[in-house]
Design an enzyme around this catalytic site. Structure first.
Site, mmCIF file in Angstrom:
data_model
loop_
_atom_site.group_PDB
_atom_site.id
_atom_site.type_symbol
_atom_site.label_atom_id
_atom_site.label_comp_id
_atom_site.label_asym_id
_atom_site.label_seq_id
_atom_site.Cartn_x
_atom_site.Cartn_y
_atom_site.Cartn_z
ATOM 1 N N GLY A 1 13.392 -20.731 17.685
ATOM 2 C CA GLY A 1 14.419 -19.684 17.731
ATOM 3 C C GLY A 1 14.314 -18.900 19.029
ATOM 4 O O GLY A 1 13.223 -18.715 19.558
ATOM 5 N N ARG B 1 9.772 -14.201 8.758
ATOM 6 C CA ARG B 1 9.272 -15.351 7.976
ATOM 7 C C ARG B 1 8.231 -14.867 6.966
ATOM 8 O O ARG B 1 8.483 -13.906 6.268
ATOM 9 C CB ARG B 1 8.686 -16.432 8.894
ATOM 10 C CG ARG B 1 9.734 -17.143 9.701
ATOM 11 C CD ARG B 1 9.217 -18.436 10.233
ATOM 12 N NE ARG B 1 8.003 -18.246 11.020
ATOM 13 C CZ ARG B 1 7.257 -19.217 11.489
ATOM 14 N NH1 ARG B 1 7.581 -20.467 11.256
ATOM 15 N NH2 ARG B 1 6.192 -18.964 12.200
ATOM 16 N N ASP C 1 8.454 -12.687 15.276
ATOM 17 C CA ASP C 1 7.677 -12.501 14.039
ATOM 18 C C ASP C 1 6.263 -11.982 14.297
ATOM 19 O O ASP C 1 5.620 -11.467 13.383
ATOM 20 C CB ASP C 1 7.579 -13.825 13.268
ATOM 21 C CG ASP C 1 8.938 -14.430 12.961
ATOM 22 O OD1 ASP C 1 9.917 -13.667 12.885
ATOM 23 O OD2 ASP C 1 9.023 -15.668 12.807
ATOM 24 N N ASP D 1 3.507 -13.539 14.599
ATOM 25 C CA ASP D 1 2.578 -14.091 13.606
ATOM 26 C C ASP D 1 1.606 -15.118 14.191
ATOM 27 O O ASP D 1 1.089 -15.968 13.470
ATOM 28 C CB ASP D 1 3.362 -14.695 12.430
ATOM 29 C CG ASP D 1 4.287 -15.837 12.858
ATOM 30 O OD1 ASP D 1 4.489 -16.022 14.078
ATOM 31 O OD2 ASP D 1 4.802 -16.540 11.979
ATOM 32 N N ARG E 1 8.881 -36.137 14.612
ATOM 33 C CA ARG E 1 9.669 -36.317 13.370
ATOM 34 C C ARG E 1 11.131 -36.120 13.746
ATOM 35 O O ARG E 1 11.702 -35.062 13.558
ATOM 36 C CB ARG E 1 9.223 -35.281 12.324
ATOM 37 C CG ARG E 1 9.727 -35.609 10.928
ATOM 38 C CD ARG E 1 9.155 -34.633 9.909
ATOM 39 N NE ARG E 1 9.502 -35.027 8.553
ATOM 40 C CZ ARG E 1 10.649 -34.726 7.966
ATOM 41 N NH1 ARG E 1 11.556 -34.008 8.596
ATOM 42 N NH2 ARG E 1 10.901 -35.134 6.735
ATOM 43 N N THR F 1 7.704 -15.143 19.808
ATOM 44 C CA THR F 1 8.375 -15.043 18.513
ATOM 45 C C THR F 1 8.547 -13.575 18.166
ATOM 46 O O THR F 1 7.638 -12.771 18.410
ATOM 47 C CB THR F 1 7.628 -15.742 17.357
ATOM 48 O OG1 THR F 1 8.223 -15.351 16.119
ATOM 49 C CG2 THR F 1 6.163 -15.406 17.288
ATOM 50 N N ASP G 1 4.948 -21.040 16.659
ATOM 51 C CA ASP G 1 3.937 -21.990 16.180
ATOM 52 C C ASP G 1 4.462 -23.425 16.118
ATOM 53 O O ASP G 1 3.768 -24.352 16.520
ATOM 54 C CB ASP G 1 3.328 -21.545 14.847
ATOM 55 C CG ASP G 1 4.358 -21.419 13.742
ATOM 56 O OD1 ASP G 1 5.575 -21.467 14.032
ATOM 57 O OD2 ASP G 1 3.960 -21.277 12.575
HETATM 58 O O1 F6P Z 1 10.974 -17.149 13.725
HETATM 59 C C1 F6P Z 1 12.000 -16.300 14.127
HETATM 60 C C2 F6P Z 1 13.039 -16.151 13.032
HETATM 61 O O2 F6P Z 1 14.024 -15.252 13.492
HETATM 62 C C3 F6P Z 1 12.485 -15.729 11.679
HETATM 63 O O3 F6P Z 1 12.178 -14.363 11.620
HETATM 64 C C4 F6P Z 1 13.602 -16.171 10.778
HETATM 65 O O4 F6P Z 1 13.129 -16.415 9.470
HETATM 66 C C5 F6P Z 1 14.075 -17.455 11.417
HETATM 67 O O5 F6P Z 1 13.663 -17.406 12.775
HETATM 68 C C6 F6P Z 1 15.561 -17.655 11.356
HETATM 69 O O6 F6P Z 1 15.834 -18.899 11.916
HETATM 70 P P1 F6P Z 1 17.294 -19.421 12.248
HETATM 71 O O7 F6P Z 1 17.689 -18.828 13.569
HETATM 72 O O8 F6P Z 1 17.140 -20.877 12.292
HETATM 73 O O9 F6P Z 1 18.206 -18.941 11.158
#
Ligand code: F6P
Length: 366
Positions: free
Chosen positions: A16, A189, A145, A147, A84, A143, A121
């Site tokens: 992302g 997440r 997040d 994390d 994958r 990120t 990650d």
């Molecule tokens: O990892 C970053 C994040 O924004 C998370 O907080 C969220 O769960 C996820 O990506 C959303 O992903 P997408 O952009 O695929 O909807």
């Protein structure tokens, strides 16, 4: 002039997007041009760019004027893992295969002597696998997040935190006027960092995070305690990964055979309707969503992204591969990518931050 045998670096952004990616790309390119006089190949759309041979040589004009811009000029995806990869369909379902040998061959054709992978990650795990297959990789953690355990902080988190805190400030004013419980769902997440930090910064009354199980009774106790003290509104911040009292996670979309593709979301709606149904408190729910990933990076994220980008080029030029740059106790350092992706960084339920929040009266619904 460099004495390293590296003449051309490659860089890709995977997963992302997050604010500060352009600061990293700029820092990598400018350091490569100014200090080492070498080329930088921008691979577009993450690992898909490797599979589809989509890339271009970066020049000064690509990387000027981008420091303050969100997103990534290289594009990204959070889907295309060469280990994958979709290789066809059978009876209407996708067939996945390991096409990493093709990825290796394509990378060879790009004539890069080092690959900088900027990602969370998921992308760093792929980068590490490519490294183990023989590609000289340096990782940069990103990120919103926050994390990743090997770095004190990832860039992007500070901007997301600002956006979430601003949202809480705005919800406060309308909550006060209407005597409601306002519930804000934030991303993160399975880690509660954005909820915890924004909840603390925004003075939330209740913060619900994946690391601390909650009950509706406990949330209501906090709301009614406030009402008894004349405070007719409450602010509740919910992390998208908070588990319901029955232990369930709430998904917008669940992909059983590939959890990385599942999308959390919707827990705040359930919390809001349960509080209204069980206790008669008027609730309103706001889901902040991708607003947290967009917009102008904060000065902190621009500076951290710049420092990470510079360090990544230095590591590559020194031949230190299989490493990820990190911020440790205020200093820019590096760790092995293998260690960096081994453990997800979660909020400690008994940690100092949670204790500080509890000390000032914040409930975690426990
Ligand atoms: O990892 C970053 C994040 O924004 C998370 O907080 C969220 O769960 C996820 O990506 C959303 O992903 P997408 O952009 O695929 O909807």
């Amino acid at each position: 002039m460099s004495t390293s045998k590296i003449k051309r670096l490659g860089i890709l952004t995977g997963g992302g997007d997050c604010p500060g990616l352009n600061a990293v790309i700029r820092a990598v390119a400018k350091t490569a041009f100014n200090r080492y006089n070498i080329e930088v190949l921008g691979i577009t759309n993450g690992f898909r760019g490797i599979m589809e041979n989509e890339h271009f040589l970066l020049n000064d004009s690509h990387v000027s004027g981008i420091l303050h811009r969100g997103g990534t000029i290289l594009g990204t995806t959070n889907r295309d893992n060469p280990f994958r990869y979709p290789v066809g369909t059978e009876n209407g379902t996708t067939v996945w295969g390991d096409v990493s040998d093709q990825a290796m061959a394509n990378l060879k054709k790009m004539e890069i002597e080092a690959l900088i992978v900027v990602g969370g990650d998921g992308s760093l795990i792929i980068g590490n696998e490519l490294y183990k297959k023989g590609i000289p990789v340096v990782g940069i953690p990103k990120t919103i997040d926050n994390d990743l355990s090997a770095t004190d902080i990832t860039f992007g988190f500070d901007t997301a935190l600002n956006t979430a805190t601003d949202a809480i400030d705005k919800l406060h004013t309308t909550a006060e006027s209407h005597h409601r419980a306002m519930i804000l769902e934030v991303m993160g997440r399975n880690a509660g960092w954005i909820a915890l930090h924004s909840g603390m910064a925004g003075g939330a009354d209740v913060i619900l995070i994946p690391e601390i199980p909650f009950t509706y009774d406990s949330i209501y106790n906090k709301i009614s305690d406030r009402q008894n003290r004349g405070k007719k509104f409450s602010i509740i911040v919910v992390a998208e990964g908070a588990t319901l009292p029955d232990g369930d996670l709430v998904y917008q979309k669940e992909v059983i055979d590939n959890p990385h593709h599942s999308k959390l979301g919707g827990v705040a709606d359930i919390v809001g309707s349960e509080i209204q149904k069980q206790f008669g408190v008027e609730t309103r729910v706001t889901v902040l969503g991708h607003l947290q990933r967009g917009g102008t990076p904060t000065p902190f994220d621009r500076i951290l992204g710049t420092r990470f980008g510079v360090k990544a080029v230095e590591l590559a030029m020194a031949g230190e591969f299989g490493k990820m740059v990190c911020l440790c106790s205020g200093a820019i350092q590096s760790v092995s990518m293998e260690d960096a992706v081994a453990v997800q960084k979660l909020v400690r339920a008994d940690g100092e931050l949670v204790r500080a929040a509890k000390s000032v009266g914040t409930s975690f619904g426990d």
